[in-house]
Scaffold this motif. Sequence first.
Motif, PDB file in Angstrom:
ATOM      1  N   THR A  30      16.793 -10.809 -25.891  1.00 59.61           N
ATOM      2  CA  THR A  30      15.750 -11.423 -26.762  1.00 59.61           C
ATOM      3  C   THR A  30      16.456 -12.763 -27.454  1.00 59.61           C
ATOM      4  O   THR A  30      15.356 -13.520 -27.967  1.00 59.61           O
ATOM      5  CB  THR A  30      15.141 -10.736 -27.814  1.00 59.61           C
ATOM      6  OG1 THR A  30      16.438 -10.165 -28.711  1.00 59.61           O
ATOM      7  CG2 THR A  30      14.508  -9.345 -27.262  1.00 59.61           C
ATOM      8  N   MET A  33      14.160 -16.102 -27.855  1.00 63.68           N
ATOM      9  CA  MET A  33      12.809 -15.811 -27.810  1.00 63.68           C
ATOM     10  C   MET A  33      11.698 -16.130 -29.066  1.00 63.68           C
ATOM     11  O   MET A  33      10.568 -15.857 -28.854  1.00 63.68           O
ATOM     12  CB  MET A  33      12.655 -14.455 -27.325  1.00 63.68           C
ATOM     13  CG  MET A  33      13.214 -13.990 -25.906  1.00 63.68           C
ATOM     14  SD  MET A  33      12.489 -14.874 -24.608  1.00 63.68           S
ATOM     15  CE  MET A  33      10.777 -14.337 -24.442  1.00 63.68           C
ATOM     16  N   VAL A  37      10.525 -12.015 -31.793  1.00 59.56           N
ATOM     17  CA  VAL A  37      11.058 -11.009 -30.735  1.00 59.56           C
ATOM     18  C   VAL A  37      12.299 -10.801 -30.876  1.00 59.56           C
ATOM     19  O   VAL A  37      13.325 -11.804 -30.738  1.00 59.56           O
ATOM     20  CB  VAL A  37      10.511 -11.774 -29.307  1.00 59.56           C
ATOM     21  CG1 VAL A  37      11.071 -10.931 -28.339  1.00 59.56           C
ATOM     22  CG2 VAL A  37       9.287 -12.103 -29.139  1.00 59.56           C
ATOM     23  N   TYR A  42      11.617  -5.626 -29.371  1.00 62.23           N
ATOM     24  CA  TYR A  42      11.566  -5.364 -27.956  1.00 62.23           C
ATOM     25  C   TYR A  42      11.045  -4.088 -27.446  1.00 62.23           C
ATOM     26  O   TYR A  42      10.110  -4.031 -26.507  1.00 62.23           O
ATOM     27  CB  TYR A  42      12.876  -5.517 -27.444  1.00 62.23           C
ATOM     28  CG  TYR A  42      13.401  -5.455 -25.996  1.00 62.23           C
ATOM     29  CD1 TYR A  42      13.381  -6.391 -25.283  1.00 62.23           C
ATOM     30  CD2 TYR A  42      13.142  -4.180 -25.438  1.00 62.23           C
ATOM     31  CE1 TYR A  42      13.409  -6.247 -23.797  1.00 62.23           C
ATOM     32  CE2 TYR A  42      13.483  -3.929 -24.217  1.00 62.23           C
ATOM     33  CZ  TYR A  42      13.378  -5.121 -23.319  1.00 62.23           C
ATOM     34  OH  TYR A  42      13.749  -4.865 -21.915  1.00 62.23           O
ATOM     35  N   VAL A 106       5.845 -13.213 -22.703  1.00 55.42           N
ATOM     36  CA  VAL A 106       7.010 -12.832 -23.238  1.00 55.42           C
ATOM     37  C   VAL A 106       7.697 -11.720 -22.566  1.00 55.42           C
ATOM     38  O   VAL A 106       8.846 -11.900 -22.435  1.00 55.42           O
ATOM     39  CB  VAL A 106       7.022 -12.705 -24.744  1.00 55.42           C
ATOM     40  CG1 VAL A 106       7.954 -11.920 -25.414  1.00 55.42           C
ATOM     41  CG2 VAL A 106       6.570 -13.884 -25.683  1.00 55.42           C
ATOM     42  N   GLU A 109       9.112 -12.829 -19.333  1.00 57.92           N
ATOM     43  CA  GLU A 109      10.211 -13.382 -19.499  1.00 57.92           C
ATOM     44  C   GLU A 109      11.413 -12.355 -19.790  1.00 57.92           C
ATOM     45  O   GLU A 109      12.515 -12.545 -19.116  1.00 57.92           O
ATOM     46  CB  GLU A 109      10.083 -14.379 -20.657  1.00 57.92           C
ATOM     47  CG  GLU A 109      11.616 -14.976 -21.094  1.00 57.92           C
ATOM     48  CD  GLU A 109      12.081 -15.786 -19.955  1.00 57.92           C
ATOM     49  OE1 GLU A 109      13.436 -15.869 -19.780  1.00 57.92           O
ATOM     50  OE2 GLU A 109      11.475 -16.326 -18.832  1.00 57.92           O
ATOM     51  N   LEU A 110      11.117 -11.524 -20.499  1.00 60.71           N
ATOM     52  CA  LEU A 110      12.312 -10.367 -21.141  1.00 60.71           C
ATOM     53  C   LEU A 110      12.512  -9.445 -19.670  1.00 60.71           C
ATOM     54  O   LEU A 110      13.760  -9.301 -19.389  1.00 60.71           O
ATOM     55  CB  LEU A 110      11.883  -9.339 -21.909  1.00 60.71           C
ATOM     56  CG  LEU A 110      11.555 -10.096 -23.519  1.00 60.71           C
ATOM     57  CD1 LEU A 110      10.961  -9.194 -24.398  1.00 60.71           C
ATOM     58  CD2 LEU A 110      12.948 -10.490 -23.898  1.00 60.71           C
ATOM     59  N   ARG A 113      14.569 -11.898 -17.400  1.00 59.76           N
ATOM     60  CA  ARG A 113      16.165 -11.844 -17.988  1.00 59.76           C
ATOM     61  C   ARG A 113      16.657 -10.288 -17.754  1.00 59.76           C
ATOM     62  O   ARG A 113      17.887 -10.493 -17.416  1.00 59.76           O
ATOM     63  CB  ARG A 113      16.092 -12.000 -19.459  1.00 59.76           C
ATOM     64  CG  ARG A 113      15.793 -13.424 -19.895  1.00 59.76           C
ATOM     65  CD  ARG A 113      15.662 -13.543 -21.477  1.00 59.76           C
ATOM     66  NE  ARG A 113      15.130 -14.569 -21.787  1.00 59.76           N
ATOM     67  CZ  ARG A 113      15.757 -15.481 -23.097  1.00 59.76           C
ATOM     68  NH1 ARG A 113      16.229 -14.595 -23.997  1.00 59.76           N
ATOM     69  NH2 ARG A 113      15.331 -16.678 -23.279  1.00 59.76           N
TER      70      ARG A 113
END
Length: 147
Positions: A30, A33, A37, A42, A106, A109-110, A113
């Motif tokens: 995170t 972010m 976030v 999370y 979001v 994206e998490l 990652r």
Amino acid sequence: MDNEIGHEIADALGILLKRTTRTHLHQQLTEGMGEAVDELTYPVLSALARTGPRSAADLAQIAGVDRSGVTRRASRLEAAGLIRREPDPTDRRAHLLVLTDGGQLVVTELRARLAARITASLASWPPGEAEAFARHLRRFMTEGPFA
């Protein structure tokens, strides 16, 4: 097969499932972010992405956070525009937490990652081992003690 492999797997799972292990990973994922976030929010975002709209009580069980913790975290996420509350069609007194389009971005994206971190950690494995591990882990999760 003797119990030694069972003990070895149990030890590895113990480390994997520790709250501190998850929190540390969530902090890394995170980073940068945005204020809403973080390692605390999370699990709420992740659980909503996996399950779809849920009440705070239902989400608490799924995310492994008490209901008041979910409510506080949801308020932060709502203020940031990442989730919204909608009336529960099955209970007029209750509300469901729902990811917004921004919240879905979001989460995407998490997840990217996390996938990148996992892929990077497996880069030194011999060809085929990572694929075999993924197959065996999936099988373990569908047929093993967590099924």
